[in-house]
Structure formats: structure tokens, C-alpha cells
Design a protein around this motif. Sequence first.
Motif, short mmCIF file in Angstrom:
data_model
loop_
_atom_site.label_atom_id
_atom_site.label_comp_id
_atom_site.label_asym_id
_atom_site.label_seq_id
_atom_site.Cartn_x
_atom_site.Cartn_y
_atom_site.Cartn_z
N ARG A 58 0.83 -1.21 0.00
CA ARG A 58 0.00 0.00 0.00
C ARG A 58 0.86 1.25 0.00
O ARG A 58 0.61 2.20 -0.75
CB ARG A 58 -0.92 -0.01 1.23
CG ARG A 58 -2.07 -0.99 1.16
CD ARG A 58 -2.88 -1.00 2.45
NE ARG A 58 -3.43 0.32 2.75
CZ ARG A 58 -4.09 0.61 3.87
NH1 ARG A 58 -4.23 -0.32 4.81
NH2 ARG A 58 -4.58 1.81 4.07
N ARG A 59 1.88 1.26 0.82
CA ARG A 59 2.76 2.43 0.90
C ARG A 59 3.57 2.59 -0.39
O ARG A 59 3.85 3.71 -0.82
CB ARG A 59 3.67 2.33 2.11
CG ARG A 59 2.95 2.42 3.45
CD ARG A 59 2.25 3.78 3.63
NE ARG A 59 3.25 4.84 3.78
CZ ARG A 59 3.37 5.88 2.96
NH1 ARG A 59 2.54 6.03 1.93
NH2 ARG A 59 4.31 6.78 3.17
N MET A 60 3.96 1.48 -1.03
CA MET A 60 4.66 1.58 -2.31
C MET A 60 3.76 2.22 -3.37
O MET A 60 4.21 3.10 -4.12
CB MET A 60 5.09 0.19 -2.79
CG MET A 60 6.19 -0.47 -1.98
SD MET A 60 6.58 -2.11 -2.67
CE MET A 60 7.34 -2.91 -1.26
N LEU A 61 2.52 1.78 -3.43
CA LEU A 61 1.58 2.35 -4.39
C LEU A 61 1.36 3.83 -4.13
O LEU A 61 1.36 4.65 -5.07
CB LEU A 61 0.24 1.61 -4.32
CG LEU A 61 0.21 0.18 -4.87
CD1 LEU A 61 -1.02 -0.56 -4.38
CD2 LEU A 61 0.25 0.19 -6.40
N PHE B 28 13.92 0.74 -6.62
CA PHE B 28 15.22 0.08 -6.64
C PHE B 28 16.25 1.04 -7.25
O PHE B 28 15.95 1.72 -8.24
CB PHE B 28 15.18 -1.21 -7.47
CG PHE B 28 14.30 -2.27 -6.88
CD1 PHE B 28 14.79 -3.18 -5.96
CD2 PHE B 28 12.97 -2.36 -7.25
CE1 PHE B 28 13.97 -4.15 -5.41
CE2 PHE B 28 12.13 -3.33 -6.72
CZ PHE B 28 12.64 -4.22 -5.79
N PRO B 29 17.46 1.11 -6.68
CA PRO B 29 18.48 2.01 -7.22
C PRO B 29 18.91 1.59 -8.62
O PRO B 29 18.85 0.42 -8.99
CB PRO B 29 19.65 1.86 -6.23
CG PRO B 29 19.06 1.20 -5.02
CD PRO B 29 17.91 0.37 -5.50
N ASP C 198 24.46 2.41 7.53
CA ASP C 198 25.36 2.38 6.35
C ASP C 198 24.67 2.84 5.07
O ASP C 198 25.28 2.86 4.01
CB ASP C 198 25.98 1.00 6.18
CG ASP C 198 25.01 -0.09 5.71
OD1 ASP C 198 23.93 0.23 5.17
OD2 ASP C 198 25.33 -1.28 5.88
N GLY C 199 23.37 3.21 5.17
CA GLY C 199 22.69 3.76 4.00
C GLY C 199 21.94 2.76 3.14
O GLY C 199 21.28 3.14 2.17
N THR C 200 22.03 1.46 3.48
CA THR C 200 21.26 0.47 2.73
C THR C 200 19.77 0.74 2.88
O THR C 200 18.98 0.61 1.94
CB THR C 200 21.59 -0.95 3.20
OG1 THR C 200 22.99 -1.19 3.04
CG2 THR C 200 20.80 -1.99 2.42
N LEU C 201 19.37 1.12 4.10
CA LEU C 201 18.00 1.54 4.39
C LEU C 201 18.00 3.01 4.80
O LEU C 201 19.04 3.56 5.12
CB LEU C 201 17.40 0.70 5.52
CG LEU C 201 17.23 -0.80 5.28
CD1 LEU C 201 16.70 -1.47 6.55
CD2 LEU C 201 16.31 -1.08 4.10
N GLY C 202 16.82 3.58 4.80
CA GLY C 202 16.71 4.97 5.22
C GLY C 202 16.09 5.86 4.17
O GLY C 202 15.87 7.05 4.40
N GLY C 203 15.79 5.27 3.00
CA GLY C 203 15.15 6.03 1.93
C GLY C 203 13.73 5.55 1.70
O GLY C 203 12.97 5.35 2.65
N THR C 204 13.39 5.37 0.44
CA THR C 204 12.06 4.89 0.07
C THR C 204 12.18 3.78 -0.97
O THR C 204 11.50 3.78 -1.99
CB THR C 204 11.18 6.04 -0.47
OG1 THR C 204 11.90 6.74 -1.50
CG2 THR C 204 10.80 7.02 0.64
N THR C 205 13.06 2.83 -0.70
CA THR C 205 13.22 1.69 -1.59
C THR C 205 12.22 0.60 -1.22
O THR C 205 11.55 0.66 -0.18
CB THR C 205 14.64 1.11 -1.50
OG1 THR C 205 14.80 0.51 -0.19
CG2 THR C 205 15.70 2.17 -1.72
#
Length: 252
Positions: free
Chosen positions: A19-22, A83-84, A181-188
Amino acid sequence: MPRATLYVIPGSHPAMAVRRMLEHKGIEYRRVDMLPVISHAVLFALRFPGTTVPSLRLDGEKLTGSREISKALDRIQPEPALFPSDPAERVAVEDAERWAEEVPQRAVRRILWQAFKRSPDSMRSYTAGARLGIPVGLAIKTAAPIIAAEFRMHGINDTRVRDDLAALPGMLKRIDDWIADGTLGGTTAADFQVAGSIRLAMTLDDLRPHIEGRPAGEHALRLIPEYPGRVPPVLPEAWLQPLAAAASAPSA
């Protein structure tokens, strides 16, 4: 704009992640709420590739599973990306997303159903905003057979839930480290997957105090500020001792 219909169970954490991705992508969707266990028959009848939630009908394509859906969303609507574009960063996000689905998602599910067994009336709070097609009170009367079925399907028992609770501090530490380390913390996709499980865990009064003040908890609250449902303290104190011990241990 893609046309989407999302099939969910109230309280489902992978469904909340999708839901949050959409919403992050700005894709409007119609939500279809279903009861646990019965949902399998519904999705089978609708000829989805699987019978679990979330399942998504997107521009005529039928998808089951949060990881399959996250990849399809980027394919159908590339921006904002889940995805990056950098290959190495993408591998890291995919690895974190896979781990989130295979480890905390399953552990939190087992812990929640164990809590429901001890406090079945709490299930009502997770239906807030849901349209089940029948009165909520009537749905809650089916709690006992639904809980028993979920225990069978997911292999839930006291020993396994105690093991899940003992492993939870390590899961939280791993998430904290990925945030650092930056792997998480965004909106991936991995961010939403992780946040769904941790945010659901925070609806349990037994678990929330051990999560909310650390990076994993702050991350989950940022991505999913509101999550319906609450279970009062019901788990044995001895089962929660590993969480209390981890909280009192000095930082490395």
C-alpha cells in the motif's frame, strides 16, 4: 495512469508495505479487504498466481507477493524508483528486501497470531477502516477457528514464538546497521518491506517499548505513521526477557 486493485487482509504487514509503495508512486488503487483463511479460496477463484496477500491486479496483470509486486511497479511506472539504478546498490536493496520477507515478516506474523490467541478481542482493532462485507462483530466471532487455522498454516507454537522473540533483538540490530550504512533509510522496496514488519510489531504493547526509540522504530514510523491495531500486554514475561536484556546491554 495504471489501474490497480489490491487484495489485502486487515493488519497484513506485507499488504501494508505494498500500500505504501503504491501511494509513494502516486498510483491510485481500489482496496479489497478479505478475512484470513477465506482469502485463499477467494484468490484461487480469481486465478491469481498465489493465494496469499498482498495480491494485485495491475493493468490486467495479476501478481501475488510483495517482492513480485515491487518489481512490477518499477517496471510499469519507473518513477519514483523502488530500486536504485546503480547495480551494486540494487543488489544490496534486493538482498535486504529478501531478508525482510523471509525473516522479520514471518517472525512478526507468528508473534502476532500467538498474541491474538491470548487476546482474540484485539483482532477487532486491526479491522479499523476495512470493508469486510459482513459486520465486524460477526467476523470476530470466527476468531477461534481462524487463529487455529493460522497456527497450522504457519507452524506456530510456543517454542517457535519464544525463538522468534529471542531473535528479534538481532533483527533490530541488523536493521539499525543497514540504516547507519545507508542500505535503508530512503524509500526503496526494502525500506517499505522492513517498515511493514517493524511497524506491525509496534502495535503490540509487549514489543513497542523495545523498538520505538531505536533507528529501526523511527524508520518504521516515518514510512508508516499510522497502523491500525493494538494488542495489550499478553506475552509471558519470561518470553520477553531477551528483548529486555538486549535493551539493558551496553552499546558496542
